[in-house]
Enzyme design. Structure first.
Site, PDB file in Angstrom:
ATOM      1  N   ASN A 240     -13.868  26.868 -40.799  1.00  0.00           N
ATOM      2  CA  ASN A 240     -13.658  27.559 -39.527  1.00  0.00           C
ATOM      3  C   ASN A 240     -12.213  27.464 -39.047  1.00  0.00           C
ATOM      4  OD1 ASN A 240     -16.397  28.234 -39.326  1.00  0.00           O
ATOM      5  ND2 ASN A 240     -16.897  26.256 -38.417  1.00  0.00           N
TER       6      ASN A 240
ATOM      7  N   ASN B  15       0.840  -1.211   0.000  1.00  0.00           N
ATOM      8  CA  ASN B  15       0.000   0.000   0.000  1.00  0.00           C
ATOM      9  C   ASN B  15       0.869   1.253   0.000  1.00  0.00           C
ATOM     10  OD1 ASN B  15      -2.519   1.291  -0.089  1.00  0.00           O
ATOM     11  ND2 ASN B  15      -2.528   1.621   2.117  1.00  0.00           N
TER      12      ASN B  15
ATOM     13  N   SER C 211       1.965  15.128  -3.306  1.00  0.00           N
ATOM     14  CA  SER C 211       2.204  13.876  -4.024  1.00  0.00           C
ATOM     15  C   SER C 211       1.161  13.662  -5.114  1.00  0.00           C
ATOM     16  CB  SER C 211       2.191  12.698  -3.044  1.00  0.00           C
ATOM     17  OG  SER C 211       2.356  11.475  -3.728  1.00  0.00           O
TER      18      SER C 211
ATOM     19  N   THR D 120      14.391   8.395   2.507  1.00  0.00           N
ATOM     20  CA  THR D 120      12.955   8.596   2.632  1.00  0.00           C
ATOM     21  C   THR D 120      12.370   8.586   1.221  1.00  0.00           C
ATOM     22  OG1 THR D 120      11.241  10.053   3.501  1.00  0.00           O
ATOM     23  CG2 THR D 120      13.158  11.109   2.550  1.00  0.00           C
TER      24      THR D 120
ATOM     25  N   HIS E 244      -6.100  49.161 -31.141  1.00  0.00           N
ATOM     26  CA  HIS E 244      -7.444  49.277 -30.559  1.00  0.00           C
ATOM     27  C   HIS E 244      -8.511  48.767 -31.534  1.00  0.00           C
ATOM     28  CE1 HIS E 244      -5.630  51.750 -27.401  1.00  0.00           C
ATOM     29  NE2 HIS E 244      -5.017  52.395 -28.370  1.00  0.00           N
TER      30      HIS E 244
ATOM     31  N   SER F 123     -19.288  23.082 -40.672  1.00  0.00           N
ATOM     32  CA  SER F 123     -20.492  23.304 -39.868  1.00  0.00           C
ATOM     33  C   SER F 123     -21.507  22.224 -40.212  1.00  0.00           C
ATOM     34  CB  SER F 123     -21.076  24.696 -40.161  1.00  0.00           C
ATOM     35  OG  SER F 123     -22.393  24.815 -39.636  1.00  0.00           O
ATOM     36  N   SER F 124     -22.246  21.769 -39.198  1.00  0.00           N
ATOM     37  CA  SER F 124     -23.233  20.725 -39.442  1.00  0.00           C
ATOM     38  C   SER F 124     -24.450  21.247 -40.189  1.00  0.00           C
ATOM     39  CB  SER F 124     -23.672  20.098 -38.111  1.00  0.00           C
ATOM     40  OG  SER F 124     -24.313  21.074 -37.296  1.00  0.00           O
TER      41      SER F 124
ATOM     42  N   ARG G 194       7.190  18.310   6.083  1.00  0.00           N
ATOM     43  CA  ARG G 194       6.609  17.466   5.041  1.00  0.00           C
ATOM     44  C   ARG G 194       5.111  17.299   5.230  1.00  0.00           C
ATOM     45  NH1 ARG G 194       5.596  15.664   0.244  1.00  0.00           N
ATOM     46  NH2 ARG G 194       5.936  13.477  -0.241  1.00  0.00           N
TER      47      ARG G 194
ATOM     48  N   GLN H 132      12.362  17.489   4.409  1.00  0.00           N
ATOM     49  CA  GLN H 132      12.218  16.198   3.737  1.00  0.00           C
ATOM     50  C   GLN H 132      11.945  16.409   2.256  1.00  0.00           C
ATOM     51  OE1 GLN H 132       8.821  12.861   3.774  1.00  0.00           O
ATOM     52  NE2 GLN H 132       9.927  12.945   5.714  1.00  0.00           N
TER      53      GLN H 132
END
Length: 460
Positions: free
Chosen positions: A308, A96, A345, A125, A174, A300-301, A340, A252
């Site tokens: 586009n 685990n 993580s 560690t 502008h 376009s559909s 730590r 750590q």
């Protein structure tokens, strides 16, 4: 439904966009992180064996086999490590704990696990392994995947800038008609900006750094076991052997300021390209740029005529998402409660996603640029339709000639109203100036009023 391919992926990065993000899997996947951790554990074990103080001895065949654990790492190896973590394997119960699973994986490949096994992860560690592993993945991901793509984009922009260096174009400040420029010069601006941003990214990536100093950054376990060894020098040599700079002072946790610098540099690249996306989109909208219609594509559909600028829109969206993630990562990974906490993580597991959104954005911008072509006719028509833009040149020349009302004279003619070239010529004919100056004014045209626009491309 049991056959789950990319179309069933939770994230579009591994689904819809998998063909774009695939180059990053070697650096951003869970298996890649496992491989990088094995790399660190193996090289650390070999470094311990090279110390005179330790009794650990590893012959050349063993060393070669151990290095093969990460150079030849494959899916089966990743499955073994995951099994060690979640189910147990080869006599080990489930850890685990992802780093402990990697430790046991390395132990299983030692000739004499009983005597040699205790030296795997000796005095370390998990963060000693993780901080190095993450950087062993990030550094080549940037160098070998992102940077070449960015460099190709910059080079394409520079090539187009040179090709179209003399093509005059109405500028818009502008959003309004302004002093003309050249299309090539405008592309050169982006190429130069992208080059500078790329330099900052290269520099930040070259300065990635690592720590190997134990649970509180004091080398306490190492010194307790072998007080006669200079562990600070050992740590520096080991970290630098991995191609990273050494962090001598840490808790750590590696402070991660180096990661934040890379993320910030990537944001700089993305901001340049997002700005480019927005401008090119507007040039397409104004018909300054035409788009290649790809056979078989649907724009376009409901509107069959549409072509586009979807690549630039897609790039804009992905780069914006990437920058949001990169900002979050840069802010988050540089903090840790006291010596730590583990919250970083899970956050660091999302670095690959941020890089993936970057890569999609770069690819989409490149695709879009490959399909646009300047519409010289429209550009010249726009220049002819806005002759008032030569007003700047006119008032500047008249100032040179001592006309104290030059600006106001041109303002009255042009501001808030349309003026034609004939209007300007009538004004020129009424001016009390030398004939040579009058001829100079009559020669002015919007298309010819581009300053050093074409020559500025050579600044690239």
């Amino acid at each position: 439904m049991t056959d789950r391919g990319p179309l069933h992926a939770v994230s579009p990065l591994d689904g819809r966009y998998a063909r774009y993000t695939e180059p990053l899997t070697e650096y951003a996947s869970e298996a890649a992180l496992m491989r990088a951790r094995v790399h660190v554990e193996v090289e650390y074990l070999l470094a311990l064996a090279d110390l005179d103080a330790t009794p650990l001895e590893l012959d050349e065949a063993t060393r070669s086999a151990l290095r093969g654990l990460y150079t030849d790492f494959d899916t089966d190896d990743a499955d073994v490590i995951k099994g060690l973590e979640t189910e147990g394997h080869a006599g080990y119960t489930a850890t685990n704990h992802d780093v402990k699973a990697v430790e046991y994986f390395v132990r299983l490949h030692l000739p004499d696990e009983e005597s040699q096994g205790p030296w795997v992860h000796f005095g370390l560690t998990s963060e000693d392994v993780n901080n190095l592993a993450h950087r062993l993945l990030l550094k080549p991901a940037v160098d070998e995947v992102l940077v070449p793509t960015i460099r190709d984009l910059r080079d394409d922009l520079a090539a187009d800038a040179r090709e179209y260096r003399t093509l005059p174009m109405l500028a818009r400040t502008h959003g309004q008609p302004a002093t003309p420029t050249t299309y090539g010069k405008e592309l050169a601006v982006y190429a130069a900006r992208l080059g500078r941003a790329l330099g900052r990214l290269d520099a930040a990536n070259d300065e990635l750094s690592g720590k190997l100093a134990g649970a509180s950054g004091t080398y306490a376990a190492h010194r307790a076991a072998y007080p006669g060894v200079d562990w600070r020098a050992f740590s520096r040599a080991f970290v630098e052997s991995l191609g990273l700079e050494h962090v001598p002072l840490s808790t750590q946790v590696n402070p991660c300021d180096d990661l934040a610098a890379v993320f910030d540099a990537l944001r700089g690249v993305n901001n340049v390209l997002r700005d480019l996306d927005l401008d090119v989109w507007l040039y397409v909208s104004d018909r300054y740029l035409g788009q290649e219609a790809v056979e078989g594509e649907t724009g376009s559909s409901t509107m069959p005529h549409k072509v586009n600028p979807i690549d630039f829109e897609n790039s804009e969206g992905n780069l914006t998402k990437a920058n949001s993630d990169l900002t979050f990562l840069a802010d988050y990974v540089t903090t840790s409660r006291l010596q730590r906490d583990l919250s970083d993580s899970t956050v660091k597991r999302n670095v690959g996603a941020a890089l993936a959104h970057c890569l999609i954005g770069y690819e989409k911008t490149a695709n879009g640029l490959s399909k646009v072509t300047p519409n010289e006719t429209v550009m010249r028509e726009e220049l002819q339709a806005n002759p008032e833009v030569i007003g700047e040149a006119v008032q500047t020349i008249l100032r040179r000639e001592g006309d104290t009302d030059a600006y106001e004279r041109i303002k009255a003619l042009t501001r808030g109203q349309r003026a034609t070239l004939e209007d300007f010529r009538d004004l020129f004919d009424d001016l009390d100036v030398d004939e040579s100056v009058r001829e100079e004014l009559h020669a002015l045209t919007p298309a010819g009023y581009t300053g050093y626009g074409d020559e500025l491309v050579d600044e690239l």
